[in-house]
Design a protein around this motif. Structure first.
Motif, PDB file in Angstrom:
ATOM      1  N   GLY A   1     -20.711  16.756 -35.380  1.00 49.71           N
ATOM      2  CA  GLY A   1     -21.366  17.331 -34.207  1.00 49.71           C
ATOM      3  C   GLY A   1     -22.298  16.372 -33.479  1.00 49.71           C
ATOM      4  N   PHE A   2     -22.518  15.174 -34.051  1.00 54.75           N
ATOM      5  CA  PHE A   2     -23.333  14.160 -33.380  1.00 54.75           C
ATOM      6  C   PHE A   2     -22.454  12.962 -33.050  1.00 54.75           C
ATOM      7  CE2 PHE A   2     -26.326  16.579 -35.990  1.00 54.75           C
ATOM      8  CZ  PHE A   2     -27.362  16.820 -35.097  1.00 54.75           C
ATOM      9  N   ARG A   3     -23.011  12.025 -32.287  1.00 55.86           N
ATOM     10  CA  ARG A   3     -22.290  10.775 -32.017  1.00 55.86           C
ATOM     11  C   ARG A   3     -23.214   9.614 -32.342  1.00 55.86           C
ATOM     12  NH1 ARG A   3     -17.856  11.854 -28.722  1.00 55.86           N
ATOM     13  NH2 ARG A   3     -17.690   9.763 -27.872  1.00 55.86           N
ATOM     14  N   PHE A   4     -22.702   8.651 -33.094  1.00 53.92           N
ATOM     15  CA  PHE A   4     -23.533   7.527 -33.503  1.00 53.92           C
ATOM     16  C   PHE A   4     -22.877   6.207 -33.104  1.00 53.92           C
ATOM     17  CE2 PHE A   4     -24.427  10.960 -36.545  1.00 53.92           C
ATOM     18  CZ  PHE A   4     -25.786  11.113 -36.308  1.00 53.92           C
ATOM     19  N   ASN A   5     -23.704   5.237 -32.711  1.00 55.54           N
ATOM     20  CA  ASN A   5     -23.147   3.917 -32.385  1.00 55.54           C
ATOM     21  C   ASN A   5     -23.632   2.853 -33.366  1.00 55.54           C
ATOM     22  OD1 ASN A   5     -25.750   3.518 -31.570  1.00 55.54           O
ATOM     23  ND2 ASN A   5     -25.278   3.335 -29.375  1.00 55.54           N
TER      24      ASN A   5
ATOM     25  N   PHE B   1     -27.048   7.550 -41.008  1.00 56.18           N
ATOM     26  CA  PHE B   1     -27.243   7.425 -39.561  1.00 56.18           C
ATOM     27  C   PHE B   1     -28.667   7.739 -39.133  1.00 56.18           C
ATOM     28  CE2 PHE B   1     -22.813   8.593 -40.386  1.00 56.18           C
ATOM     29  CZ  PHE B   1     -22.179   7.494 -39.828  1.00 56.18           C
ATOM     30  N   THR B   2     -29.370   8.546 -39.893  1.00 56.94           N
ATOM     31  CA  THR B   2     -30.769   8.842 -39.569  1.00 56.94           C
ATOM     32  C   THR B   2     -31.592   8.794 -40.854  1.00 56.94           C
ATOM     33  OG1 THR B   2     -30.406  11.233 -39.784  1.00 56.94           O
ATOM     34  CG2 THR B   2     -30.141  10.285 -37.571  1.00 56.94           C
ATOM     35  N   ASP B   3     -32.921   8.852 -40.694  1.00 58.55           N
ATOM     36  CA  ASP B   3     -33.804   8.545 -41.820  1.00 58.55           C
ATOM     37  C   ASP B   3     -33.775   9.604 -42.928  1.00 58.55           C
ATOM     38  OD1 ASP B   3     -34.546   6.234 -40.616  1.00 58.55           O
ATOM     39  OD2 ASP B   3     -36.309   7.097 -39.626  1.00 58.55           O
TER      40      ASP B   3
ATOM     41  N   PRO C   1     -31.397  13.661 -43.447  1.00 57.68           N
ATOM     42  CA  PRO C   1     -30.611  12.545 -42.926  1.00 57.68           C
ATOM     43  C   PRO C   1     -29.167  12.922 -42.637  1.00 57.68           C
ATOM     44  CG  PRO C   1     -30.732  12.385 -45.306  1.00 57.68           C
ATOM     45  CD  PRO C   1     -31.545  13.581 -44.910  1.00 57.68           C
ATOM     46  N   SER C   2     -28.607  12.231 -41.656  1.00 60.89           N
ATOM     47  CA  SER C   2     -27.180  12.358 -41.379  1.00 60.89           C
ATOM     48  C   SER C   2     -26.475  11.259 -42.165  1.00 60.89           C
ATOM     49  CB  SER C   2     -26.980  12.176 -39.869  1.00 60.89           C
ATOM     50  OG  SER C   2     -25.640  12.359 -39.540  1.00 60.89           O
ATOM     51  N   PHE C   3     -25.493  11.616 -43.000  1.00 64.33           N
ATOM     52  CA  PHE C   3     -24.820  10.575 -43.789  1.00 64.33           C
ATOM     53  C   PHE C   3     -23.415  10.977 -44.199  1.00 64.33           C
ATOM     54  CE2 PHE C   3     -26.817  13.147 -47.160  1.00 64.33           C
ATOM     55  CZ  PHE C   3     -25.754  13.299 -48.042  1.00 64.33           C
TER      56      PHE C   3
ATOM     57  N   ASN D   1     -23.561  15.118 -44.740  1.00 63.84           N
ATOM     58  CA  ASN D   1     -24.673  15.907 -44.233  1.00 63.84           C
ATOM     59  C   ASN D   1     -24.819  15.620 -42.742  1.00 63.84           C
ATOM     60  OD1 ASN D   1     -26.787  17.792 -44.668  1.00 63.84           O
ATOM     61  ND2 ASN D   1     -28.294  16.122 -44.562  1.00 63.84           N
ATOM     62  N   ALA D   2     -24.970  16.675 -41.949  1.00 66.25           N
ATOM     63  CA  ALA D   2     -25.009  16.516 -40.498  1.00 66.25           C
ATOM     64  C   ALA D   2     -26.358  15.980 -40.034  1.00 66.25           C
ATOM     65  CB  ALA D   2     -24.715  17.847 -39.819  1.00 66.25           C
ATOM     66  N   GLY D   3     -27.435  16.387 -40.677  1.00 69.60           N
ATOM     67  CA  GLY D   3     -28.775  15.983 -40.270  1.00 69.60           C
ATOM     68  C   GLY D   3     -29.455  17.044 -39.429  1.00 69.60           C
ATOM     69  N   ASN D   4     -30.784  16.974 -39.393  1.00 69.70           N
ATOM     70  CA  ASN D   4     -31.596  17.927 -38.624  1.00 69.70           C
ATOM     71  C   ASN D   4     -31.312  19.386 -39.007  1.00 69.70           C
ATOM     72  OD1 ASN D   4     -32.817  15.849 -37.333  1.00 69.70           O
ATOM     73  ND2 ASN D   4     -31.971  16.260 -35.298  1.00 69.70           N
ATOM     74  N   GLY D   5     -31.045  19.585 -40.282  1.00 67.54           N
ATOM     75  CA  GLY D   5     -30.890  20.955 -40.770  1.00 67.54           C
ATOM     76  C   GLY D   5     -29.664  21.686 -40.251  1.00 67.54           C
TER      77      GLY D   5
HETATM   78  C1  NAG Z   1     -32.421  15.011 -34.790  1.00 71.83           C
HETATM   79  O1  NAG Z   1     -33.620  15.227 -34.116  1.00 71.83           O
HETATM   80  C2  NAG Z   1     -34.278  14.070 -33.653  1.00 71.83           C
HETATM   81  C3  NAG Z   1     -35.605  14.472 -33.019  1.00 71.83           C
HETATM   82  O2  NAG Z   1     -35.405  15.583 -32.176  1.00 71.83           O
HETATM   83  C4  NAG Z   1     -33.376  13.309 -32.705  1.00 71.83           C
HETATM   84  O3  NAG Z   1     -33.980  12.116 -32.279  1.00 71.83           O
HETATM   85  C5  NAG Z   1     -32.050  13.001 -33.395  1.00 71.83           C
HETATM   86  O4  NAG Z   1     -31.176  12.352 -32.516  1.00 71.83           O
HETATM   87  C6  NAG Z   1     -31.426  14.280 -33.915  1.00 71.83           C
HETATM   88  N1  NAG Z   1     -30.153  14.048 -34.529  1.00 71.83           N
HETATM   89  C7  NAG Z   1     -29.920  13.677 -35.789  1.00 71.83           C
HETATM   90  C8  NAG Z   1     -28.512  13.566 -36.215  1.00 71.83           C
HETATM   91  O5  NAG Z   1     -30.783  13.461 -36.587  1.00 71.83           O
END
Ligand code: NAG
Ligand code: NAG
Ligand code: NAG
Length: 371
Positions: free
Chosen positions: A143-147, A159-161, A183-185, A322-326
């Motif tokens: 559901g996200f896009r990462f570069n 991808f995120t912390d 974290p997204s991983f 894990n998608a990240g951000n809950g």
């Molecule tokens: C999660 O939330 C943060 C802060 O709103 C945002 O910068 C980030 O892109 C979001 N996405 C992921 C996958 O963490």
């Protein structure tokens, strides 16, 4: 279930002599030197056309065919027929495609490139467990896009912390999000790893550690490795996942953790190692992940309750996403965080290989089910 796996393995053994099986699985790429002129094209930021494929081109008669299966499975909407064959373009024969698809592990190299280290991430060491990599393209994931990503020795791409600390068993999404990071991983063997050792008798002499390679713009590549990567991955995904019949990869990422051991073990445990490989394929809308597990000798690091000699017992590694951000997670059952994790090398059966597993991962995670 057990019986069936056993029966299928028997069939597999009857079909192939044992030495062929281990050759396929170890993937000692004996002819790898043939690639050295061109393998780094895909990793080269200013990638131009490779000119070093003449020797290889002469091997394959210009039959004018990039894939002999295309007549059987052709998707009228696929764009790969537009490939024009010029005189220096590599032509992949059906026979060669079958040969490369019969190997279990995807290509990774320990030679070539500016520093002659190939794909080896020499920055990943005991003091530096991870390193950043830019894609220069968009990878849709959950559901996200990462570069870009962080490649970790610990069996995942992040991808995120992460949160400050983990407790076992791991639970995703992280419960205390947003107070703690979630974290997204992509976790192929999310654990705590350290680089192991190889025996002087090991056939595959490539150094223990993490290998990372990107193949970009696969649809317009004319060099041998570009064409072979595109066709191999295309057919492996199409035949591995239902609903992927028209898929043509644009970009691919291959990350190989070779002979990694677990943290907290005694010195000798460095010879107890796992090898696993993640291949990501994307057309920037759909993303597929292939997990290859040739070797799982340990299951748990010591903080997760593993013993210090064999890395056994306690809570096994996490396998999943894990998608990240809950927003969601997917744990690969029955393997993840259970002793069944050892069965990863015998299960899966994607493309007919024990130890190969596949998922569609751009939105909701969907596992390939091989019947
Ligand atoms: C999660 O939330 C943060 C802060 O709103 C945002 O910068 C980030 O892109 C979001 N996405 C992921 C996958 O963490
Ligand atoms: C990656 O995407 C971010 C926005 O999400 C952008 O700011 C950044 O420049 C991009 N980096 C590369 C290398 O394309
Ligand atoms: C290292 O990995 C290779 C390939 O998976 C395997 O054949 C070999 O036995 C491993 N060596 C050790 C010491 O675990």
């Amino acid at each position: 279930m057990r019986n069936r796996v056993f029966i299928v393995s028997l069939c597999f053994l009857l079909l192939l002599p044992v030495n062929e099986i281990s050759a396929g699985i170890e993937n000692a790429l004996d002819e790898s030197t043939g690639y050295e002129g061109s393998i780094f094209q895909g990793n080269d930021e200013n990638s131009g056309q490779s000119s070093s494929n003449e020797a290889w081109n002469s091997l394959s008669e210009a039959t004018g065919l990039n894939e002999d299966r295309s007549s059987r499975d052709k998707d009228p909407n696929s764009q790969d027929d537009s490939v024009r064959v010029g005189c220096s373009d590599y032509v992949l024969t059906g026979e060669r495609l079958r040969e490369i698809r019969s190997e279990f592990m995807y290509w990774f190299f320990d030679k070539g490139g500016d520093d002659d280290e190939g794909d080896y991430l020499k920055e990943i060491q005991a003091s530096t467990p991870q390193t950043n990599k830019n894609f220069n393209f968009q990878l849709p994931f959950f559901g996200f896009r990462f570069n870009q990503t962080r490649v970790s020795i610990n069996g995942y791409l992040e991808f995120t912390d992460p949160p400050e600390r983990y407790t076992y068993p791991l639970v995703f999404p992280v419960k205390c999000w947003p107070k703690e990071n979630d974290p997204s991983f992509i976790g192929i063997f999310f654990s705590k790893c350290r680089i192991g050792e190889i025996w002087s008798t090991d056939r595959d002499r490539r150094k223990p550690g993490v290998y990372f390679r990107i193949e970009r713009d696969l649809r317009t590549r004319k060099d041998q490795l570009g064409v072979e990567m595109r066709e191999r991955l295309k057919w492996d995904v199409r035949e591995g996942m239902s609903g992927a019949e028209g898929f043509v990869p644009k970009h691919a990422i291959t990350v190989t953790w070779k002979n990694v051991s677990f943290t907290g073990g005694i010195d000798n445990s460095l010879y107890t190692t796992n090898t696993f490989q993640m291949v990501l394929a994307t057309d920037e809308a759909n993303t597929y992940a292939m997990f290859n597990y040739p070797r799982v000798e340990w299951t748990s690091h010591t903080e997760a309750g593993g013993d210090t000699v064999h890395g056994d017992g306690g809570i096994s590694a996490f396998v999943g996403f894990n998608a990240g951000n809950g927003t969601g997670s997917y744990e690969y059952k029955p393997f993840s965080q259970t002793p069944h994790i050892r069965d990863l090398t015998r299960a899966g059966w994607v493309n007919g290989f024990p130890g190969r597993h596949m998922f569609k991962i751009d939105e909701k995670i969907i596992a390939a089910t091989c019947s």
